[in-house]
Design a protein around this motif. Structure first.
Motif, PDB file in Angstrom:
ATOM      1  N   THR A  24      22.427  55.373  13.530  1.00 28.88           N
ATOM      2  CA  THR A  24      22.586  55.013  14.368  1.00 28.88           C
ATOM      3  C   THR A  24      22.936  53.958  15.558  1.00 28.88           C
ATOM      4  O   THR A  24      22.965  53.954  16.847  1.00 28.88           O
ATOM      5  CB  THR A  24      20.625  54.954  14.414  1.00 28.88           C
ATOM      6  OG1 THR A  24      20.164  53.716  14.174  1.00 28.88           O
ATOM      7  CG2 THR A  24      19.299  55.813  13.671  1.00 28.88           C
ATOM      8  N   GLY A  25      23.690  53.439  14.378  1.00 28.00           N
ATOM      9  CA  GLY A  25      24.682  52.377  15.599  1.00 28.00           C
ATOM     10  C   GLY A  25      23.496  50.755  15.557  1.00 28.00           C
ATOM     11  O   GLY A  25      24.184  50.243  16.479  1.00 28.00           O
ATOM     12  N   ILE A  31      17.015  47.213  11.386  1.00 35.32           N
ATOM     13  CA  ILE A  31      16.719  47.982  11.212  1.00 35.32           C
ATOM     14  C   ILE A  31      15.145  47.321  10.078  1.00 35.32           C
ATOM     15  O   ILE A  31      14.011  47.506   9.902  1.00 35.32           O
ATOM     16  CB  ILE A  31      17.014  49.202  10.521  1.00 35.32           C
ATOM     17  CG1 ILE A  31      18.076  49.636  11.525  1.00 35.32           C
ATOM     18  CG2 ILE A  31      16.194  50.392   9.436  1.00 35.32           C
ATOM     19  CD1 ILE A  31      16.505  50.553  12.664  1.00 35.32           C
ATOM     20  N   THR A  32      15.770  46.495   9.430  1.00 39.71           N
ATOM     21  CA  THR A  32      14.923  45.992   8.414  1.00 39.71           C
ATOM     22  C   THR A  32      13.499  45.205   9.110  1.00 39.71           C
ATOM     23  O   THR A  32      12.795  45.438   8.015  1.00 39.71           O
ATOM     24  CB  THR A  32      15.951  44.741   7.297  1.00 39.71           C
ATOM     25  OG1 THR A  32      17.051  45.193   6.834  1.00 39.71           O
ATOM     26  CG2 THR A  32      15.131  43.980   6.527  1.00 39.71           C
ATOM     27  N   ARG A  33      14.173  44.409   9.683  1.00 39.42           N
ATOM     28  CA  ARG A  33      12.536  43.652  10.761  1.00 39.42           C
ATOM     29  C   ARG A  33      11.783  45.033  10.788  1.00 39.42           C
ATOM     30  O   ARG A  33      10.618  44.806  10.652  1.00 39.42           O
ATOM     31  CB  ARG A  33      13.089  42.812  11.510  1.00 39.42           C
ATOM     32  CG  ARG A  33      13.732  41.728  11.179  1.00 39.42           C
ATOM     33  CD  ARG A  33      14.302  40.564  12.550  1.00 39.42           C
ATOM     34  NE  ARG A  33      15.020  41.389  12.941  1.00 39.42           N
ATOM     35  CZ  ARG A  33      16.482  41.338  13.020  1.00 39.42           C
ATOM     36  NH1 ARG A  33      16.913  40.824  12.055  1.00 39.42           N
ATOM     37  NH2 ARG A  33      16.842  41.795  14.208  1.00 39.42           N
ATOM     38  N   MET A  34      12.128  45.628  11.127  1.00 37.81           N
ATOM     39  CA  MET A  34      11.108  47.020  11.742  1.00 37.81           C
ATOM     40  C   MET A  34      10.331  47.814  10.093  1.00 37.81           C
ATOM     41  O   MET A  34       9.469  47.618  10.632  1.00 37.81           O
ATOM     42  CB  MET A  34      11.561  48.141  12.512  1.00 37.81           C
ATOM     43  CG  MET A  34      12.380  47.846  13.861  1.00 37.81           C
ATOM     44  SD  MET A  34      13.183  48.986  14.635  1.00 37.81           S
ATOM     45  CE  MET A  34      12.352  50.374  14.921  1.00 37.81           C
ATOM     46  N   ASP A  43      13.893  46.308  21.674  1.00 39.53           N
ATOM     47  CA  ASP A  43      14.045  47.108  22.881  1.00 39.53           C
ATOM     48  C   ASP A  43      14.231  48.275  22.570  1.00 39.53           C
ATOM     49  O   ASP A  43      13.935  49.212  21.267  1.00 39.53           O
ATOM     50  CB  ASP A  43      15.503  46.894  22.749  1.00 39.53           C
ATOM     51  CG  ASP A  43      16.147  45.625  22.905  1.00 39.53           C
ATOM     52  OD1 ASP A  43      15.007  44.296  23.094  1.00 39.53           O
ATOM     53  OD2 ASP A  43      17.384  45.185  22.767  1.00 39.53           O
ATOM     54  N   LEU A  44      13.545  48.861  23.863  1.00 36.04           N
ATOM     55  CA  LEU A  44      13.349  50.377  23.597  1.00 36.04           C
ATOM     56  C   LEU A  44      14.060  50.949  23.488  1.00 36.04           C
ATOM     57  O   LEU A  44      13.603  52.492  23.336  1.00 36.04           O
ATOM     58  CB  LEU A  44      12.725  49.951  25.465  1.00 36.04           C
ATOM     59  CG  LEU A  44      11.503  50.013  26.314  1.00 36.04           C
ATOM     60  CD1 LEU A  44      11.060  49.816  27.399  1.00 36.04           C
ATOM     61  CD2 LEU A  44       9.989  50.041  25.237  1.00 36.04           C
ATOM     62  N   ASP A  45      15.828  50.822  24.331  1.00 36.98           N
ATOM     63  CA  ASP A  45      16.235  51.648  24.108  1.00 36.98           C
ATOM     64  C   ASP A  45      16.436  51.659  21.606  1.00 36.98           C
ATOM     65  O   ASP A  45      16.942  52.776  21.270  1.00 36.98           O
ATOM     66  CB  ASP A  45      17.545  50.846  24.309  1.00 36.98           C
ATOM     67  CG  ASP A  45      18.114  50.135  23.700  1.00 36.98           C
ATOM     68  OD1 ASP A  45      17.393  48.811  23.434  1.00 36.98           O
ATOM     69  OD2 ASP A  45      19.845  49.575  23.972  1.00 36.98           O
ATOM     70  N   VAL A  46      16.338  50.711  21.182  1.00 38.75           N
ATOM     71  CA  VAL A  46      15.945  51.210  19.742  1.00 38.75           C
ATOM     72  C   VAL A  46      15.445  51.831  19.015  1.00 38.75           C
ATOM     73  O   VAL A  46      15.171  52.379  18.315  1.00 38.75           O
ATOM     74  CB  VAL A  46      16.378  49.208  19.182  1.00 38.75           C
ATOM     75  CG1 VAL A  46      15.846  49.567  17.423  1.00 38.75           C
ATOM     76  CG2 VAL A  46      17.201  48.499  19.379  1.00 38.75           C
ATOM     77  N   CYS A  51      13.481  56.921  17.172  1.00 31.07           N
ATOM     78  CA  CYS A  51      12.120  58.537  17.195  1.00 31.07           C
ATOM     79  C   CYS A  51      13.259  59.271  17.835  1.00 31.07           C
ATOM     80  O   CYS A  51      13.042  60.968  16.960  1.00 31.07           O
ATOM     81  CB  CYS A  51      11.801  58.135  18.877  1.00 31.07           C
ATOM     82  SG  CYS A  51      10.801  56.680  18.234  1.00 31.07           S
ATOM     83  N   ASN A  52      14.479  59.211  18.439  1.00 28.67           N
ATOM     84  CA  ASN A  52      15.388  60.418  18.337  1.00 28.67           C
ATOM     85  C   ASN A  52      16.068  61.136  17.029  1.00 28.67           C
ATOM     86  O   ASN A  52      16.444  61.854  16.853  1.00 28.67           O
ATOM     87  CB  ASN A  52      16.497  60.205  19.213  1.00 28.67           C
ATOM     88  CG  ASN A  52      15.625  60.381  20.475  1.00 28.67           C
ATOM     89  OD1 ASN A  52      14.959  60.728  21.179  1.00 28.67           O
ATOM     90  ND2 ASN A  52      16.652  59.545  21.438  1.00 28.67           N
ATOM     91  N   TYR A  53      16.686  59.655  16.144  1.00 30.94           N
ATOM     92  CA  TYR A  53      17.308  59.900  14.991  1.00 30.94           C
ATOM     93  C   TYR A  53      16.137  61.376  13.383  1.00 30.94           C
ATOM     94  O   TYR A  53      16.450  61.847  13.326  1.00 30.94           O
ATOM     95  CB  TYR A  53      17.532  58.777  14.199  1.00 30.94           C
ATOM     96  CG  TYR A  53      18.254  59.182  12.829  1.00 30.94           C
ATOM     97  CD1 TYR A  53      19.167  59.535  12.775  1.00 30.94           C
ATOM     98  CD2 TYR A  53      17.918  58.316  11.859  1.00 30.94           C
ATOM     99  CE1 TYR A  53      20.032  59.099  11.071  1.00 30.94           C
ATOM    100  CE2 TYR A  53      18.309  58.370  10.570  1.00 30.94           C
ATOM    101  CZ  TYR A  53      19.565  58.702  10.328  1.00 30.94           C
ATOM    102  OH  TYR A  53      19.790  58.817   9.445  1.00 30.94           O
ATOM    103  N   LEU A  54      14.850  60.150  13.700  1.00 30.78           N
ATOM    104  CA  LEU A  54      13.779  60.772  12.818  1.00 30.78           C
ATOM    105  C   LEU A  54      13.573  61.551  13.614  1.00 30.78           C
ATOM    106  O   LEU A  54      12.141  62.564  12.226  1.00 30.78           O
ATOM    107  CB  LEU A  54      12.872  59.389  12.725  1.00 30.78           C
ATOM    108  CG  LEU A  54      13.814  58.240  11.818  1.00 30.78           C
ATOM    109  CD1 LEU A  54      12.450  57.708  12.146  1.00 30.78           C
ATOM    110  CD2 LEU A  54      14.101  58.701  10.696  1.00 30.78           C
TER     111      LEU A  54
END
Length: 74
Positions: A24-25, A31-34, A43-46, A51-54
């Motif tokens: 995902t870049g 990602i670890t914190r999530m 951030d909304l873009d994250v 969501c798009n990746y999964l």
């Protein structure tokens, strides 16, 4: 309280934090914190990228837990 289901989803799909970060870049720390539900701001873009990746909806990733109802049902 907002609950993040990223660890559950990644576990079901046998994905590693490094894989999601690379694909995902998104910064590995984010990602670890999530994943560990330690993120206080995302951030909304994250969120959109994850969501798009999964291939999931935001509601599959995050859930609002009403703490009042969990206390009264206990």
């Amino acid at each position: 309280m907002v609950k993040c289901h990223l660890s559950t989803i990644m576990g079901e799909r046998r994905l590693k934090i490094a894989d999601v970060s690379r694909d995902t870049g998104i910064n590995r720390g984010t990602i670890t914190r999530m994943y560990n539900e330690e993120a206080t701001r995302v951030d909304l873009d994250v969120i959109e990228s994850v969501c798009n990746y999964l291939r999931i909806d935001i509601g599959d990733l995050y859930e609002i837990i009403n703490e009042d109802s969990s206390e009264s049902s206990a």
